[in-house]
Write a protein that holds these residues in place. Structure first.
Motif, mmCIF file in Angstrom:
data_model
loop_
_atom_site.group_PDB
_atom_site.id
_atom_site.type_symbol
_atom_site.label_atom_id
_atom_site.label_comp_id
_atom_site.label_asym_id
_atom_site.label_seq_id
_atom_site.Cartn_x
_atom_site.Cartn_y
_atom_site.Cartn_z
ATOM 1 N N THR A 157 -8.494 9.289 1.335
ATOM 2 C CA THR A 157 -8.077 9.223 0.132
ATOM 3 C C THR A 157 -7.170 8.774 -0.689
ATOM 4 O OG1 THR A 157 -5.592 10.967 0.522
ATOM 5 C CG2 THR A 157 -7.632 11.962 1.386
ATOM 6 N N ASP A 158 -6.222 7.822 -0.111
ATOM 7 C CA ASP A 158 -5.637 6.864 -0.646
ATOM 8 C C ASP A 158 -5.595 5.373 -0.411
ATOM 9 O OD1 ASP A 158 -4.385 8.814 -1.630
ATOM 10 O OD2 ASP A 158 -2.693 8.658 -0.264
ATOM 11 N N TRP A 205 1.031 -1.549 -0.322
ATOM 12 C CA TRP A 205 -0.101 0.066 -0.078
ATOM 13 C C TRP A 205 0.671 1.037 -0.196
ATOM 14 C CZ3 TRP A 205 -1.911 4.048 3.947
ATOM 15 C CH2 TRP A 205 -2.428 4.514 3.497
ATOM 16 N N GLY A 235 -0.193 4.817 -0.072
ATOM 17 C CA GLY A 235 -1.081 5.932 0.808
ATOM 18 C C GLY A 235 -0.096 6.114 1.451
ATOM 19 N N ARG A 267 -4.759 3.159 -3.259
ATOM 20 C CA ARG A 267 -3.305 3.441 -3.802
ATOM 21 C C ARG A 267 -2.164 1.877 -3.414
ATOM 22 N NH1 ARG A 267 0.998 7.742 -1.837
ATOM 23 N NH2 ARG A 267 1.697 7.827 -3.921
#
Length: 187
Positions: free
Chosen positions: A36-37, A29, A31, A40
């Motif tokens: 918000t992430d 990951w 983020g 990601r």
């Protein structure tokens, strides 16, 4: 990377088995904020391209993530290294001799890796410790417990006692009809 479909236990057959082996991949990951992430992720990195016959178990020890997983040849272990940029690399595979057909659960105990091995409801659980050295892993003599389980059992590092590091084992008893027993093992 792309989002993965939600995992489901609704499938009528296992997704990994001796007759239907698969591969092991890792993602990181990337983020900074879950809100918000959330999606990601890095691209997948293949750790084991084929031959994985069941679920992976993982533990963090001395700065590395270790994974254990069943294969036709026995329980395999690899050390994973993660870079800040999402890069993932893996050590050479180490197969623990005499573990064919076993389902592993992995824990750390002091500075050692400890495998709890389950084969079937009629077989005793086995503990297999591994010494970690710069040159690789070295398996110690396995210890057979006077316990059987109706399914794979769990293991976690316990408290340090006067005898040293310990492990806690949880399993479902087969013969007594009691579920959720615990065993405390001092090394």
């Amino acid at each position: 990377g792309a989002r993965r479909p939600a995992a489901t236990a609704a499938e009528p057959y296992p997704s990994l088995s001796a007759s239907q082996p698969g591969r092991l991949v890792a993602r990181v990951w990337l983020g900074a904020d879950r809100q918000t992430d959330g999606a990601r992720w890095s691209d997948e990195v293949v750790i084991e391209p084929s031959g994985v016959t069941g679920d992976v178990s993982a533990v963090f020890l001395d700065g590395y993530t270790w994974v254990a997983y069943p294969t036709a040849a026995g329980v395999a272990l690899r050390r994973l290294m993660f870079g800040d940029d999402g890069a993932v690399s893996a050590s050479q595979q180490f197969v623990v001799q005499g573990t064919e057909g076993a389902t592993p659960a992995l824990a750390s105990c002091g500075r050692r890796l400890t495998l709890l091995l389950w084969r079937n409801p009629a077989a005793s659980l086995v503990i297999q410790e591994l010494m970690v050295a710069a040159s690789g892993l070295r398996a110690l003599a396995p210890v057979t417990l006077e316990a059987d389980s109706s399914g794979p059992a769990g293991i976690v590092e316990g408290p340090v006692t006067a005898n040293g590091p310990s492990i806690l084992v949880a399993w479902t008893l087969c013969r007594r009809g009691t579920e959720g027993a615990e065993l405390y093992v001092d090394r």
